[in-house]
Design an enzyme around this catalytic site. Structure first.
Site, PDB file in Angstrom:
ATOM      1  N   VAL A 147      46.389  56.593 -19.189  1.00 33.70           N
ATOM      2  CA  VAL A 147      46.275  54.987 -19.576  1.00 33.70           C
ATOM      3  C   VAL A 147      47.255  54.667 -20.674  1.00 33.70           C
ATOM      4  O   VAL A 147      47.128  54.828 -21.771  1.00 33.70           O
ATOM      5  CB  VAL A 147      44.733  54.745 -19.999  1.00 33.70           C
ATOM      6  CG1 VAL A 147      44.540  53.088 -20.121  1.00 33.70           C
ATOM      7  CG2 VAL A 147      43.842  55.124 -18.737  1.00 33.70           C
ATOM      8  N   GLY A 201      64.484  50.298 -11.670  1.00 35.30           N
ATOM      9  CA  GLY A 201      63.494  51.601 -11.673  1.00 35.30           C
ATOM     10  C   GLY A 201      62.263  51.423 -12.217  1.00 35.30           C
ATOM     11  O   GLY A 201      61.403  52.329 -12.227  1.00 35.30           O
ATOM     12  N   LYS A 219      43.186  53.042 -14.085  1.00 29.46           N
ATOM     13  CA  LYS A 219      43.272  52.945 -15.485  1.00 29.46           C
ATOM     14  C   LYS A 219      41.642  52.254 -16.160  1.00 29.46           C
ATOM     15  O   LYS A 219      41.224  52.981 -16.970  1.00 29.46           O
ATOM     16  CB  LYS A 219      44.406  52.443 -15.945  1.00 29.46           C
ATOM     17  CG  LYS A 219      45.668  53.141 -15.863  1.00 29.46           C
ATOM     18  CD  LYS A 219      46.928  52.303 -16.127  1.00 29.46           C
ATOM     19  CE  LYS A 219      48.181  53.059 -15.642  1.00 29.46           C
ATOM     20  NZ  LYS A 219      49.268  52.304 -15.841  1.00 29.46           N
TER      21      LYS A 219
END
Length: 340
Positions: A147, A201, A219
């Site tokens: 996370v 990216g 998460k």
């Protein structure tokens, strides 16, 4: 400490780099080196009981596309063929089945090995099962980098804020979405911002997990289970992504001195990922690819942390933090570590 690395993509390579950079730290702190005795990618592996050179592994991966010269079809057989103390599981995330990561973590914990992972799939789908397995076998199981990458949120809450009553957590947990929304603040359309994120990216060719909110939801599950002691999975999260956000919505928010951000929220009775209006200047109005989280406590009040949520070395730094914690625990106890 003998380490088996499962997964030698961006994060696995970053971990090898970090080990090479911090070799002196381990010698000074523990009087010994940390050695990678086995490294696996999706189709090959390299193993040496005396330790593999991180630099050699990185060079081979760069020049041949493979971490080792030996092929394999069953990762568990490779794991059983190696004497190791700790598994670093950084194979690709699979949020449908848990993928190879879930299988490898289970196998290591069943064998009494400590585990560090940043793989969100197993944690979002089988968190309580894995924690129970770790406790049953007296293993350490840590996952700070799952996370927020380099942003220290799990260990902050479980260690530094251990005396606090945490009522809720909310935050920006996906840098790709934050990049896109930040670009939209500056007048780009969603499509233009997504294309730029892919070119730089930040977003995958198939950006579904990011822009639909699935990555953030994983998460949220990890935070709910590890901090709030809930027993939830990915399917329990109410999820709304950012694909429906228009330039008009961004302009309307700006006219009220606000921005739109994808926020994950966790409390004892709430699990949600959705676009929210955030006042400009608020800690969660950050721009770019940063992650940020605000923890609401009873004594200290709201505490906000931010950092790079992804990246080769950045995420590896979280693995390093977990590794040092495990090694400190072993040093203090003079042997096997106890329950996580």
């Amino acid at each position: 400490m003998r380490i088996l690395v499962s997964g030698f993509g961006t994060v696995g390579q970053g971990f090898a780099e970090v080990l090479a950079l911090r070799n002196d730290l381990f010698k000074e702190r523990y009087g010994k080196e940390v050695a990678i005795v086995c490294a696996m990618d999706s189709s090959s592996y390299a193993a040496d009981p005396s330790g593999l050179s991180p630099k050699d592994l990185l060079e081979r991966k760069k020049t041949t596309g493979k971490v080792g010269t030996d092929a394999y079809s069953d990762s568990l057989k490779v794991m059983d063929s190696v004497e190791y103390d700790l598994l670093v599981e950084v194979s690709p995330t699979d949020i449908v089945t848990g993928g190879a990561g879930l299988k490898n973590i289970r196998h290591a914990l069943e064998a009494g090995k400590d585990v560090i992972t940043v793989n969100k799939g197993p944690l979002a789908l089988r968190f309580c099962e894995l924690i129970t397995l770790a406790k049953k076998n007296g293993c350490k199981f840590r996952f700070e980098g799952s996370v927020g990458g380099a942003m220290p949120i799990i260990n902050l809450c479980r260690e530094s804020l251990v005396g606090e009553n945490i009522s809720s957590m909310r935050g920006i947990l996906n840098g790709t979405c934050n990049f896109i929304l930040s670009k939209m603040d500056n007048g780009q359309s969603f499509e233009q911002a997504l294309k730029e994120a892919q070119q730089m990216g930040y977003a995958e060719t198939d950006p579904t997990n990011d822009i639909e909110g699935y990555d953030s939801a994983c998460k949220v599950v990890i935070l709910a289970n590890s901090i709030f002691k809930r027993n939830v999975t990915f399917s329990d999260v109410k999820i709304t992504g950012i694909t429906s956000i228009t330039s008009e919505a961004i302009s309307l928010a700006a006219s009220h001195n606000m921005v739109i951000r994808l926020i994950g929220e966790v409390s004892d009775d709430r699990l949600e990922v959705s676009p929210r209006l955030v006042p400009r200047g608020h800690p969660l109005s950050i721009t770019g690819t940063l992650n940020a989280a605000q923890v609401v406590t009873d004594l200290a009040g709201p505490i906000t942390v931010s950092g790079r949520g992804a990246g080769r070395v950045e995420t590896a730094s979280a693995i390093l933090s977990d590794l040092i914690s495990i090694m400190d625990d072993r040093k203090e106890r003079g042997g096997r570590c106890q329950n996580p």
